[in-house]
Scaffold this motif. Structure first.
Motif, PDB file in Angstrom:
ATOM      1  N   ALA A  14       0.995  -1.276  -0.123  1.00 11.52           N
ATOM      2  CA  ALA A  14       0.207  -0.180   0.692  1.00 11.52           C
ATOM      3  C   ALA A  14       1.201   1.234   0.414  1.00 11.52           C
ATOM      4  N   MET A  15       2.211   1.537   0.798  1.00 11.91           N
ATOM      5  CA  MET A  15       2.852   2.315   1.425  1.00 11.91           C
ATOM      6  C   MET A  15       3.263   2.949  -0.819  1.00 11.91           C
ATOM      7  N   LEU A  16       4.085   1.364  -1.249  1.00 11.71           N
ATOM      8  CA  LEU A  16       4.536   1.507  -2.182  1.00 11.71           C
ATOM      9  C   LEU A  16       3.463   2.134  -3.667  1.00 11.71           C
ATOM     10  N   MET A  17       2.444   1.623  -3.119  1.00 15.04           N
ATOM     11  CA  MET A  17       1.025   2.176  -4.174  1.00 15.04           C
ATOM     12  C   MET A  17       0.952   4.089  -4.256  1.00 15.04           C
ATOM     13  N   ALA A  18       1.146   4.078  -3.069  1.00 20.67           N
ATOM     14  CA  ALA A  18       0.966   6.307  -2.803  1.00 20.67           C
ATOM     15  C   ALA A  18       1.697   6.207  -3.414  1.00 20.67           C
ATOM     16  N   ILE A  19       3.223   5.730  -3.022  1.00 24.89           N
ATOM     17  CA  ILE A  19       4.751   6.895  -3.115  1.00 24.89           C
ATOM     18  C   ILE A  19       3.845   7.105  -5.077  1.00 24.89           C
ATOM     19  N   VAL A  20       4.134   5.450  -5.689  1.00 22.74           N
ATOM     20  CA  VAL A  20       3.886   6.002  -7.174  1.00 22.74           C
ATOM     21  C   VAL A  20       3.426   6.964  -7.632  1.00 22.74           C
ATOM     22  N   ALA A  21       2.176   6.671  -7.243  1.00 29.62           N
ATOM     23  CA  ALA A  21       0.629   7.880  -7.591  1.00 29.62           C
ATOM     24  C   ALA A  21       1.206   8.967  -7.154  1.00 29.62           C
ATOM     25  N   LYS A  33       4.279  10.076  -6.969  1.00 25.21           N
ATOM     26  CA  LYS A  33       5.351  10.423  -7.897  1.00 25.21           C
ATOM     27  C   LYS A  33       4.886  10.644  -8.931  1.00 25.21           C
ATOM     28  N   MET A  34       3.671  10.396  -9.541  1.00 23.05           N
ATOM     29  CA  MET A  34       3.139  10.327 -10.933  1.00 23.05           C
ATOM     30  C   MET A  34       2.262  11.378 -11.066  1.00 23.05           C
ATOM     31  N   GLN A  35       1.679  11.859 -10.056  1.00 17.23           N
ATOM     32  CA  GLN A  35       0.921  12.865  -9.161  1.00 17.23           C
ATOM     33  C   GLN A  35      -0.349  12.203 -10.621  1.00 17.23           C
ATOM     34  N   LYS A  36      -0.637  11.337 -10.538  1.00 22.05           N
ATOM     35  CA  LYS A  36      -2.086  11.059 -10.375  1.00 22.05           C
ATOM     36  C   LYS A  36      -2.768   9.813  -9.415  1.00 22.05           C
ATOM     37  N   PRO A  37      -4.189  10.535  -9.277  1.00 23.55           N
ATOM     38  CA  PRO A  37      -5.243   9.553  -7.741  1.00 23.55           C
ATOM     39  C   PRO A  37      -4.740   7.880  -8.501  1.00 23.55           C
ATOM     40  N   ILE A  38      -4.742   7.483  -7.240  1.00 21.59           N
ATOM     41  CA  ILE A  38      -4.389   6.158  -6.533  1.00 21.59           C
ATOM     42  C   ILE A  38      -5.794   4.626  -7.764  1.00 21.59           C
ATOM     43  N   ASN A  39      -5.878   5.567  -7.904  1.00 20.95           N
ATOM     44  CA  ASN A  39      -7.829   4.778  -8.616  1.00 20.95           C
ATOM     45  C   ASN A  39      -7.270   4.538 -10.015  1.00 20.95           C
ATOM     46  N   GLU A  40      -6.078   5.773 -10.492  1.00 20.37           N
ATOM     47  CA  GLU A  40      -6.486   5.509 -12.168  1.00 20.37           C
ATOM     48  C   GLU A  40      -5.182   4.727 -12.159  1.00 20.37           C
ATOM     49  N   LEU A  41      -4.854   4.873 -11.700  1.00 20.14           N
ATOM     50  CA  LEU A  41      -3.354   3.720 -11.921  1.00 20.14           C
ATOM     51  C   LEU A  41      -3.602   1.647 -11.716  1.00 20.14           C
ATOM     52  N   HIS A  42      -2.633   0.978 -12.796  1.00 19.86           N
ATOM     53  CA  HIS A  42      -3.400  -0.443 -12.179  1.00 19.86           C
ATOM     54  C   HIS A  42      -2.292  -1.194 -11.958  1.00 19.86           C
ATOM     55  N   PHE A  43      -1.903  -1.591 -11.227  1.00 19.45           N
ATOM     56  CA  PHE A  43      -0.980  -2.685 -10.789  1.00 19.45           C
ATOM     57  C   PHE A  43      -1.638  -3.842 -10.581  1.00 19.45           C
ATOM     58  N   ILE A  44      -0.992  -4.748 -11.356  1.00 16.96           N
ATOM     59  CA  ILE A  44      -0.622  -6.156 -11.420  1.00 16.96           C
ATOM     60  C   ILE A  44      -0.264  -6.618 -10.598  1.00 16.96           C
ATOM     61  N   SER A  45       1.442  -6.642 -10.641  1.00 14.56           N
ATOM     62  CA  SER A  45       1.984  -7.997  -8.814  1.00 14.56           C
ATOM     63  C   SER A  45       3.458  -6.458  -8.344  1.00 14.56           C
ATOM     64  N   ILE A  46       3.320  -6.706  -6.586  1.00 11.58           N
ATOM     65  CA  ILE A  46       4.537  -6.142  -6.817  1.00 11.58           C
ATOM     66  C   ILE A  46       5.152  -7.636  -6.113  1.00 11.58           C
ATOM     67  N   LYS A  47       6.466  -7.092  -6.473  1.00 15.17           N
ATOM     68  CA  LYS A  47       7.412  -8.451  -6.197  1.00 15.17           C
ATOM     69  C   LYS A  47       8.757  -7.111  -5.510  1.00 15.17           C
ATOM     70  N   GLU A  48       9.467  -8.191  -4.393  1.00  9.07           N
ATOM     71  CA  GLU A  48      10.207  -7.660  -3.856  1.00  9.07           C
ATOM     72  C   GLU A  48      11.534  -8.353  -4.438  1.00  9.07           C
ATOM     73  N   VAL A  49      12.364  -7.168  -4.698  1.00 12.21           N
ATOM     74  CA  VAL A  49      13.635  -7.865  -5.648  1.00 12.21           C
ATOM     75  C   VAL A  49      14.942  -7.982  -4.633  1.00 12.21           C
ATOM     76  N   LYS A  50      15.315  -9.279  -4.401  1.00 12.08           N
ATOM     77  CA  LYS A  50      16.345  -9.259  -3.139  1.00 12.08           C
ATOM     78  C   LYS A  50      17.638  -9.574  -3.935  1.00 12.08           C
ATOM     79  N   ASP A  51      18.555  -9.108  -2.934  1.00  9.29           N
ATOM     80  CA  ASP A  51      20.147  -9.293  -3.632  1.00  9.29           C
ATOM     81  C   ASP A  51      20.448 -10.214  -3.423  1.00  9.29           C
TER      82      ASP A  51
END
Length: 134
Positions: free
Chosen positions: A107-114, A116-134
């Motif tokens: 939820a925090m990542l989606m809010a940050i992306v919205a 930064k893009m200066q768009k309402p979060i309900n106009e964005l479509h997130f398909i999946s969120i995956k943590e990238v591990k080193d």
């Protein structure tokens, strides 16, 4: 130069005496003319300002209605068959697949992306969120 002095002397001699009452009436009449001119000028400026303000408000209203007419209605993405048991929230863009990411972080990542893009979060479509591990 001498001619100028003679003309000035003749002009002075032709002047007449003005009483204090006549001078006062002339001064009051002059002030009345000046102040009435200022009032007329103020009225013209006020009317002009009101005209342009209403013109700007009409243009803003027309622009707003045009944007509302051209804005696509929020659509609800079709949920996969496996996720059909979960109801979709109104105004959302469907379900998001989370891969090793807690709901709060997603939820925090989606809010940050919205943001930064200066768009309402309900106009964005997130398909999946995956943590990238080193």
């Amino acid at each position: 130069m001498l001619d100028t002095l003679l003309i000035a002397a003749k002009t002075i001699d032709k002047g007449r005496e003005v009483s204090i009452g006549e001078a006062g009436v002339t001064a009051i009449f002059g002030y009345a003319v000046v102040f009435s001119g200022l009032v007329v000028l103020m009225a013209v400026l006020y009317i002009t300002g009101a005209y342009f303000k209403s013109k700007d408000e009409k243009a803003a209203a027309a622009k707003k209605t045009a944007e509302a007419a051209n804005k696509p209605a929020p659509t609800v993405a079709a949920a996969p068959v496996a996720d059909s048991a979960k109801p979709v929230a109104p105004g959302s863009a469907g379900h998001v697949k989370l891969h090793d990411v807690p709901d709060r972080e997603a939820a925090m990542l989606m809010a940050i992306v919205a943001d930064k893009m200066q768009k309402p979060i309900n106009e964005l479509h997130f398909i999946s969120i995956k943590e990238v591990k080193d």
